[in-house]
Design an enzyme around this catalytic site. Structure first.
Site, PDB file in Angstrom:
ATOM      1  N   HIS A  67      70.986  -3.856 109.309  1.00  0.00           N
ATOM      2  CA  HIS A  67      72.214  -4.029 108.515  1.00  0.00           C
ATOM      3  C   HIS A  67      71.906  -3.764 107.091  1.00  0.00           C
ATOM      4  O   HIS A  67      70.823  -3.819 106.589  1.00  0.00           O
ATOM      5  CB  HIS A  67      72.483  -5.390 108.830  1.00  0.00           C
ATOM      6  CG  HIS A  67      71.698  -6.676 108.282  1.00  0.00           C
ATOM      7  ND1 HIS A  67      71.485  -7.047 107.022  1.00  0.00           N
ATOM      8  CD2 HIS A  67      70.991  -7.473 109.058  1.00  0.00           C
ATOM      9  CE1 HIS A  67      70.762  -8.096 106.809  1.00  0.00           C
ATOM     10  NE2 HIS A  67      70.021  -8.279 108.003  1.00  0.00           N
ATOM     11  N   ASP A  69      73.282  -4.977 104.338  1.00  0.00           N
ATOM     12  CA  ASP A  69      73.654  -6.183 103.341  1.00  0.00           C
ATOM     13  C   ASP A  69      72.454  -7.092 103.006  1.00  0.00           C
ATOM     14  O   ASP A  69      71.570  -6.960 104.073  1.00  0.00           O
ATOM     15  CB  ASP A  69      74.774  -7.064 103.673  1.00  0.00           C
ATOM     16  CG  ASP A  69      74.501  -7.715 105.008  1.00  0.00           C
ATOM     17  OD1 ASP A  69      74.333  -7.173 106.015  1.00  0.00           O
ATOM     18  OD2 ASP A  69      74.993  -9.033 105.063  1.00  0.00           O
ATOM     19  N   ASP A 106      64.886  -8.076 104.271  1.00  0.00           N
ATOM     20  CA  ASP A 106      65.862  -8.448 105.352  1.00  0.00           C
ATOM     21  C   ASP A 106      67.216  -8.064 104.883  1.00  0.00           C
ATOM     22  O   ASP A 106      67.763  -8.643 103.858  1.00  0.00           O
ATOM     23  CB  ASP A 106      66.039  -9.919 105.601  1.00  0.00           C
ATOM     24  CG  ASP A 106      67.052 -10.374 106.328  1.00  0.00           C
ATOM     25  OD1 ASP A 106      67.513  -9.581 107.456  1.00  0.00           O
ATOM     26  OD2 ASP A 106      67.292 -11.465 106.438  1.00  0.00           O
ATOM     27  N   GLU A 136      76.073  -8.621 107.997  1.00  0.00           N
ATOM     28  CA  GLU A 136      75.431  -9.364 108.999  1.00  0.00           C
ATOM     29  C   GLU A 136      75.041 -10.808 108.460  1.00  0.00           C
ATOM     30  O   GLU A 136      75.249 -11.972 109.263  1.00  0.00           O
ATOM     31  CB  GLU A 136      74.293  -8.917 109.297  1.00  0.00           C
ATOM     32  CG  GLU A 136      73.251  -9.196 110.473  1.00  0.00           C
ATOM     33  CD  GLU A 136      72.236 -10.484 110.069  1.00  0.00           C
ATOM     34  OE1 GLU A 136      71.744 -10.972 110.876  1.00  0.00           O
ATOM     35  OE2 GLU A 136      72.044 -10.448 108.785  1.00  0.00           O
ATOM     36  N   GLU A 137      74.823 -11.071 107.263  1.00  0.00           N
ATOM     37  CA  GLU A 137      74.351 -12.359 106.880  1.00  0.00           C
ATOM     38  C   GLU A 137      75.611 -13.392 106.636  1.00  0.00           C
ATOM     39  O   GLU A 137      75.201 -14.547 106.402  1.00  0.00           O
ATOM     40  CB  GLU A 137      73.468 -12.193 105.342  1.00  0.00           C
ATOM     41  CG  GLU A 137      72.449 -11.189 105.327  1.00  0.00           C
ATOM     42  CD  GLU A 137      71.184 -11.527 106.086  1.00  0.00           C
ATOM     43  OE1 GLU A 137      71.301 -12.818 106.671  1.00  0.00           O
ATOM     44  OE2 GLU A 137      70.226 -11.216 106.008  1.00  0.00           O
ATOM     45  N   ASP A 160      65.139  -6.265 112.759  1.00  0.00           N
ATOM     46  CA  ASP A 160      65.456  -7.286 111.710  1.00  0.00           C
ATOM     47  C   ASP A 160      64.601  -8.683 112.099  1.00  0.00           C
ATOM     48  O   ASP A 160      65.475  -9.645 111.955  1.00  0.00           O
ATOM     49  CB  ASP A 160      67.083  -7.354 112.186  1.00  0.00           C
ATOM     50  CG  ASP A 160      67.728  -8.346 110.943  1.00  0.00           C
ATOM     51  OD1 ASP A 160      67.106  -8.681 109.810  1.00  0.00           O
ATOM     52  OD2 ASP A 160      68.787  -8.587 111.155  1.00  0.00           O
ATOM     53  N   HIS A 453      65.358 -14.817 102.223  1.00  0.00           N
ATOM     54  CA  HIS A 453      66.391 -15.529 101.683  1.00  0.00           C
ATOM     55  C   HIS A 453      65.885 -16.541 100.655  1.00  0.00           C
ATOM     56  O   HIS A 453      66.531 -17.607 100.413  1.00  0.00           O
ATOM     57  CB  HIS A 453      67.222 -16.238 102.903  1.00  0.00           C
ATOM     58  CG  HIS A 453      67.781 -15.311 103.864  1.00  0.00           C
ATOM     59  ND1 HIS A 453      68.520 -15.929 104.760  1.00  0.00           N
ATOM     60  CD2 HIS A 453      67.640 -14.117 103.914  1.00  0.00           C
ATOM     61  CE1 HIS A 453      68.899 -15.084 105.624  1.00  0.00           C
ATOM     62  NE2 HIS A 453      68.477 -13.915 105.218  1.00  0.00           N
TER      63      HIS A 453
END
Length: 479
Positions: A67, A69, A106, A136-137, A160, A453
């Site tokens: 992804h 983002d 990520d 995606e997030e 991922d 994250h």
């Protein structure tokens, strides 16, 4: 260019969820420059195709997926603007890190690996498709909007996941809850003082990948501290409260501004400090850098004139104190992984308006719905109205997956080590993409990444090199 050169190039492009147009145009331009077929579907996903290398033309197409983002978080002191500033990447031993922000490994490393594979002159492979989704997030919007008719492949390798040597064949589904309440702002008595409390130094991290580590949630900690003030017989009024940044990030910081009687300030500060020290001791192993700062209006804090009524303020923090967070149940089908959890992700109180966001994950849909309804019942019992979102489905493991068996055998042959075949508690797009492309057989792999994250996110350089080597080998032997 190699994987890391592509990754560093990508890090110069802002790509927070919802702001992927820059990376979208970058990929389309890159495809054009390298004579790859590329299309942007009506939703905004990018599909890029590479022709088979000589002698591999009759091999069925394989899709590589990631992804566009990233989750954007930064330190409290950082002035980084995610709308325009590049991620400042640096090497620290075997790791790539970012200065004062999340790194975006990520899932930027997936894009970089695919770019490297597509342009590697020594690579051998059949027809390849790259599927790059958006947002995606924040709810897998790209995967849900994917035009499945554009996808030719029926074997998909999602890049991922964050642990080398593991082949994932399933993941948890998720659903979000949003709580709202409005409180009347009342005049603060003239003989009341203002105290500002700030918690920081927590690890935070991915609410799927790290939730099992039982890291401290800053919102929960601050709510507990405020409840302890009232338990000591001291009333307080909340002016503001803020904690958490993203629905899939465990809150690592929280702060509030409260008012209380000047005459009780000494006792209140003592209780605040005691409760903080109790929590710090309880989490001394998991959270060694947990810190608190506090200031009164006579020593730096801004004295406020209005705040939420004391009775309603107490109800608010009690709701946060008892609201569930963390692991709810562990899987009985796959030992060692979490089945159901929730993340009390974001809480803000400003001008009397409360906003609460909770993310629930589970590999069992009925358990997912049960826990989100538990949170709803609890919050509504404190006068907070709740709305439950649509959510996304779990990716049900297929123990008979031919692709998983093939990947496992190839990994063991190349490395001499047996990979682990399992499911993950974090959300992956494979289940959604599979539903868009009937007959798709999917697996998920990736290099070692830690603390994603969060501002402590790091990507292993050596593991990335090994993962790339494995992918290249895997594609060369597929038939």
């Amino acid at each position: 260019m190699d994987t890391f050169e592509y990754f560093k190039q990508l890090c110069r492009i802002p790509r927070e969820s919802g702001n992927e147009e820059g990376v979208r145009q970058y990929l389309l331009s890159w495809a054009k420059d390298n004579n790859f077929e590329a299309v942007c579907d009506s939703a905004g996903n990018i599909i890029i195709r590479a022709e088979a290398t000589k002698g591999c033309e009759n091999i069925p197409s394989v899709a590589l997926q990631g992804h566009m983002d990233m989750v954007c978080v930064k330190t409290a002191e950082s002035k980084h603007d995610f709308l325009k500033d590049p991620i400042e990447v640096y090497e620290d031993g075997d790791f790539l890190k970012a200065k004062d922000t999340s790194l975006g490994g990520d899932d930027g490393i997936a894009i970089a690996m695919v770019q490297a594979l597509f342009t590697d002159p020594s690579a051998k492979h059949g027809p390849l498709e790259a599927i790059f989704t958006f947002s995606e997030e924040t709810g897998m919007d790209g995967a849900f909007g994917l035009d499945g008719s554009l996808i030719r492949s029926r074997r998909l390798i999602n890049i991922d996941s964050e642990e080398e040597g593991i082949i994932y064949i399933g993941c948890a589904g998720g659903i979000d809850l949003v709580g709202k309440a409005s409180y009347e702002m009342k005049e603060v008595p003239s003989d009341w003082d203002t105290i500002e409390i700030s918690l920081s130094g927590l690890k935070g991290g991915h609410s799927g990948g790290e939730i099992h580590q039982q890291r401290l949630n800053a919102v929960k900690a601050l709510a507990r501290i405020l409840v302890s003030i009232e338990l000591s017989g001291i009333p307080f009024m909340i002016h503001s409260f803020k904690g958490g940044t993203r629905r899939n990030v465990i809150p690592s910081q929280a702060c509030c501004s409260i008012c209380l009687p000047e005459a009780t300030k000494h006792d209140a500060v003592a209780m605040i400090e005691k409760t903080f020290q109790d929590i710090k001791a309880e989490y001394s192993i998991e959270e060694p850098t947990f810190t608190m700062s506090k200031a009164c209006s006579h020593h730096g804090a801004v004295k406020v004139s209005t705040a939420i009524d004391a009775d309603m303020s107490l109800l608010l923090v009690k709701a946060l104190d008892v609201c569930p967070h963390g692991v709810y149940t562990r899987s009985k089908a796959i030992p060692g992984i979490v089945e159901t959890s929730d993340n009390l992700a974001i809480v803000t109180v400003e001008n009397g308006e409360l906003d609460v966001q909770i993310s629930v994950r589970s590999s069992v849909d009925s358990a997912k719905m049960h826990l989100v309804n538990v949170a709803k019942i609890i919050l509504e019992s404190f006068g907070i109205s709740c709305t439950i979102g649509d959510g996304y489905p779990s990716w049900t493991p297929d123990p008979k997956s031919k692709l998983a068996k093939f990947c496992a055998e190839a990994y063991e042959a190349q490395t001499g080590k047996k990979p682990v075949i399992t499911a993950i508690h974090a959300g992956l797009e494979c289940g959604v993409i599979n539903s868009k492309c009937p007959g798709m057989d999917s697996v998920s792999i990736g290099p070692d990444m830690y603390d994603i994250h969060s501002v402590n996110e790091k990507l292993s350089i050596s593991s990335t090199k090994r993962t790339y080597k494995f992918l290249k080998h895997l594609l060369s032997i597929m038939n």
